[in-house]
Scaffold this motif. Structure first.
Motif, PDB file in Angstrom:
ATOM      1  N   VAL A 220       0.746  -1.262   0.089  1.00  0.00           N
ATOM      2  CA  VAL A 220       0.017   0.128   0.063  1.00  0.00           C
ATOM      3  C   VAL A 220       0.741   1.117  -0.002  1.00  0.00           C
ATOM      4  O   VAL A 220       0.733   2.125  -0.915  1.00  0.00           O
ATOM      5  CB  VAL A 220      -1.103   0.110   1.122  1.00  0.00           C
ATOM      6  CG1 VAL A 220      -1.707   1.444   1.441  1.00  0.00           C
ATOM      7  CG2 VAL A 220      -2.103  -1.065   1.232  1.00  0.00           C
ATOM      8  N   GLN A 221       2.045   1.153   0.881  1.00  0.00           N
ATOM      9  CA  GLN A 221       2.854   2.171   0.862  1.00  0.00           C
ATOM     10  C   GLN A 221       3.314   2.478  -0.441  1.00  0.00           C
ATOM     11  O   GLN A 221       3.519   3.716  -0.982  1.00  0.00           O
ATOM     12  CB  GLN A 221       3.911   2.175   1.951  1.00  0.00           C
ATOM     13  CG  GLN A 221       4.957   3.059   1.944  1.00  0.00           C
ATOM     14  CD  GLN A 221       5.970   3.067   3.033  1.00  0.00           C
ATOM     15  OE1 GLN A 221       6.225   1.679   3.168  1.00  0.00           O
ATOM     16  NE2 GLN A 221       6.781   4.146   3.502  1.00  0.00           N
ATOM     17  N   ARG A 222       3.871   1.407  -1.127  1.00  0.00           N
ATOM     18  CA  ARG A 222       4.580   1.714  -2.244  1.00  0.00           C
ATOM     19  C   ARG A 222       3.801   2.100  -3.581  1.00  0.00           C
ATOM     20  O   ARG A 222       4.277   2.730  -4.384  1.00  0.00           O
ATOM     21  CB  ARG A 222       4.973   0.234  -2.638  1.00  0.00           C
ATOM     22  CG  ARG A 222       5.832   0.123  -4.059  1.00  0.00           C
ATOM     23  CD  ARG A 222       6.221  -1.385  -4.009  1.00  0.00           C
ATOM     24  NE  ARG A 222       6.810  -1.642  -5.493  1.00  0.00           N
ATOM     25  CZ  ARG A 222       7.313  -3.015  -5.779  1.00  0.00           C
ATOM     26  NH1 ARG A 222       7.474  -3.774  -5.110  1.00  0.00           N
ATOM     27  NH2 ARG A 222       7.760  -3.082  -7.218  1.00  0.00           N
ATOM     28  N   THR A 223       2.418   1.940  -3.348  1.00  0.00           N
ATOM     29  CA  THR A 223       1.457   2.137  -4.666  1.00  0.00           C
ATOM     30  C   THR A 223       0.670   3.748  -4.280  1.00  0.00           C
ATOM     31  O   THR A 223      -0.046   4.067  -4.987  1.00  0.00           O
ATOM     32  CB  THR A 223       0.488   1.256  -4.883  1.00  0.00           C
ATOM     33  OG1 THR A 223      -0.190   0.804  -3.543  1.00  0.00           O
ATOM     34  CG2 THR A 223       1.329   0.147  -5.514  1.00  0.00           C
ATOM     35  N   SER A 224       0.968   4.049  -3.060  1.00  0.00           N
ATOM     36  CA  SER A 224       0.133   5.342  -2.774  1.00  0.00           C
ATOM     37  C   SER A 224       0.888   6.296  -3.396  1.00  0.00           C
ATOM     38  O   SER A 224       2.081   6.656  -3.452  1.00  0.00           O
ATOM     39  CB  SER A 224       0.008   5.555  -1.051  1.00  0.00           C
ATOM     40  OG  SER A 224      -0.656   4.545  -0.420  1.00  0.00           O
ATOM     41  N   SER A 225       0.047   7.569  -3.520  1.00  0.00           N
ATOM     42  CA  SER A 225       0.545   8.847  -4.154  1.00  0.00           C
ATOM     43  C   SER A 225       0.400  10.045  -3.299  1.00  0.00           C
ATOM     44  O   SER A 225      -0.673   9.963  -2.559  1.00  0.00           O
ATOM     45  CB  SER A 225      -0.057   9.180  -5.393  1.00  0.00           C
ATOM     46  OG  SER A 225      -1.410   9.476  -5.315  1.00  0.00           O
ATOM     47  N   PRO A 226       1.014  10.986  -3.182  1.00  0.00           N
ATOM     48  CA  PRO A 226       0.893  12.092  -2.184  1.00  0.00           C
ATOM     49  C   PRO A 226      -0.299  12.849  -2.579  1.00  0.00           C
ATOM     50  O   PRO A 226      -0.825  13.463  -1.411  1.00  0.00           O
ATOM     51  CB  PRO A 226       2.264  13.101  -2.507  1.00  0.00           C
ATOM     52  CG  PRO A 226       3.347  12.097  -3.132  1.00  0.00           C
ATOM     53  CD  PRO A 226       2.343  11.090  -3.913  1.00  0.00           C
ATOM     54  N   GLN A 227      -0.996  12.777  -3.695  1.00  0.00           N
ATOM     55  CA  GLN A 227      -2.025  13.396  -3.993  1.00  0.00           C
ATOM     56  C   GLN A 227      -3.275  12.522  -3.468  1.00  0.00           C
ATOM     57  O   GLN A 227      -4.616  13.296  -3.177  1.00  0.00           O
ATOM     58  CB  GLN A 227      -2.214  13.394  -5.572  1.00  0.00           C
ATOM     59  CG  GLN A 227      -1.406  14.457  -6.132  1.00  0.00           C
ATOM     60  CD  GLN A 227       0.101  13.802  -6.600  1.00  0.00           C
ATOM     61  OE1 GLN A 227       0.124  12.560  -6.540  1.00  0.00           O
ATOM     62  NE2 GLN A 227       1.081  14.571  -6.118  1.00  0.00           N
ATOM     63  N   GLN A 228      -3.334  11.381  -3.054  1.00  0.00           N
ATOM     64  CA  GLN A 228      -4.410  10.779  -2.655  1.00  0.00           C
ATOM     65  C   GLN A 228      -4.620  10.803  -1.162  1.00  0.00           C
ATOM     66  O   GLN A 228      -3.663  10.996  -0.389  1.00  0.00           O
ATOM     67  CB  GLN A 228      -4.670   9.359  -3.197  1.00  0.00           C
ATOM     68  CG  GLN A 228      -3.436   8.250  -2.532  1.00  0.00           C
ATOM     69  CD  GLN A 228      -3.586   7.017  -2.723  1.00  0.00           C
ATOM     70  OE1 GLN A 228      -2.612   6.410  -3.309  1.00  0.00           O
ATOM     71  NE2 GLN A 228      -4.704   6.266  -2.581  1.00  0.00           N
ATOM     72  N   ASP A 229      -5.955  10.598  -0.680  1.00  0.00           N
ATOM     73  CA  ASP A 229      -6.042  10.853   1.122  1.00  0.00           C
ATOM     74  C   ASP A 229      -5.617   9.460   1.515  1.00  0.00           C
ATOM     75  O   ASP A 229      -5.393   8.461   0.859  1.00  0.00           O
ATOM     76  CB  ASP A 229      -7.442  10.926   1.154  1.00  0.00           C
ATOM     77  CG  ASP A 229      -8.275  11.978   0.700  1.00  0.00           C
ATOM     78  OD1 ASP A 229      -7.599  13.132   0.587  1.00  0.00           O
ATOM     79  OD2 ASP A 229      -9.522  11.878   0.377  1.00  0.00           O
ATOM     80  N   PRO A 230      -4.872   9.632   2.574  1.00  0.00           N
ATOM     81  CA  PRO A 230      -4.115   8.367   3.391  1.00  0.00           C
ATOM     82  C   PRO A 230      -5.384   7.376   3.433  1.00  0.00           C
ATOM     83  O   PRO A 230      -6.662   7.630   3.782  1.00  0.00           O
ATOM     84  CB  PRO A 230      -3.940   9.012   4.626  1.00  0.00           C
ATOM     85  CG  PRO A 230      -3.761  10.416   4.571  1.00  0.00           C
ATOM     86  CD  PRO A 230      -4.771  10.607   3.509  1.00  0.00           C
ATOM     87  N   ILE A 231      -4.791   6.159   3.279  1.00  0.00           N
ATOM     88  CA  ILE A 231      -5.806   4.943   3.536  1.00  0.00           C
ATOM     89  C   ILE A 231      -5.627   4.483   4.989  1.00  0.00           C
ATOM     90  O   ILE A 231      -4.660   4.168   5.472  1.00  0.00           O
ATOM     91  CB  ILE A 231      -5.358   3.848   2.504  1.00  0.00           C
ATOM     92  CG1 ILE A 231      -5.457   4.452   1.136  1.00  0.00           C
ATOM     93  CG2 ILE A 231      -6.047   2.594   2.733  1.00  0.00           C
ATOM     94  CD1 ILE A 231      -4.862   3.444   0.013  1.00  0.00           C
TER      95      ILE A 231
END
Length: 253
Positions: A220-231
């Motif tokens: 999840v950390q690897r595929t998250s982007s700074p633009q999206q809300d935290p999961i």
């Protein structure tokens, strides 16, 4: 042709259902890269390449659509879907829901032969790690988990997990090299096997939960982007999070 020359094996005659055979070949094509995420494909061309009618191929794709791996586009064809961070978080929620209790059940009912088979898969993982052979390593990793689900006695769950593991592999094979080594992955599997072999259900729950949460967090950390809300993984995985939070070593986690 959709498939690279020499990659497509004949449909397995041991499997009686044409649909199930097509599922197997499509899943293999996704893992080998013959079916590329995002690219538009024709059901007609795929059925032609497989040498079967469109009906079983479409049924196979509908099954894979249920897992989120395929998306149909009306009157155009289908695409292989690359899961994002949110989808990966949900996938690992499903894995936790199925594989954590399965680990406990395997500790209760696995036969000596099933435990020996899991041990052989772990040894094969060690050999692949020594050769730095990640594809072979991941194959035996999947067979280790599949063997545990078989020992738990739920073949449907085994099929579900096999499908969704392919979805996670599409995001970049695995977490190894970028976030952890093959040897570190083995260290997470060893206590699972040990707990099953010792018939320790609580230890099996703890070891499996810890392994899946660690892997899920990294993907999840690897595929998250700074633009999206935290999961919020605590909300998604609430049944499997100890009081100390994610990645903790508390009993049951």
């Amino acid at each position: 042709m959709i498939f690279t020359e020499g990659i497509l094996d004949p449909l397995d005659p041991v499997v009686p259902s044409l649909t199930e055979r097509a599922v197997q070949v499509i899943r293999r094509a996704i893992t080998t890269g013959d079916l590329i995420p995002g690219k538009l494909y024709s059901v007609h061309q795929l059925s032609k390449d497989l040498g079967v009618s469109r009906s079983p191929v479409r049924d196979a794709l509908l099954r894979l659509e249920e897992t989120g791996m395929v998306r149909f586009e009306r009157n155009r064809g289908f695409r292989i879907v690359l899961p994002g961070a949110r989808e990966l978080a949900e996938i690992f929620g499903v894995r936790l829901a199925l594989e954590v209790p399965a680990a406990a059940m395997a500790a209760r009912r696995a036969t000596d032969e099933q435990i020996a088979a899991m041990s052989e898969e772990l040894e094969s993982m060690r050999a692949a790690a020594a050769d730095d052979d990640e594809p072979t390593f991941m194959l035996h990793d999947q067979q280790f988990h599949s063997g545990l689900l078989a020992a738990a006695g739920n073949e449907y769950a085994r099929g579900v997990i096999d499908n969704i593991r392919i979805a996670t592999r599409m995001v970049g094979t695995s977490t190894v090299k970028n976030q952890r080594s093959l040897a570190e992955v083995i260290l997470e599997h060893e206590p699972i096997l040990e707990a099953v072999a010792e018939r320790d259900e609580r230890a099996a729950i703890s070891a499996m939960s810890r392994h899946l949460r660690h892997t899920g967090e990294m993907l999840v950390q690897r595929t998250s982007s700074p633009q999206q809300d935290p999961i919020d993984l605590v909300s998604l995985w609430w049944l499997f999070v100890p009081e100390g939070g994610l990645s903790g070593d508390a009993p049951g986690g």
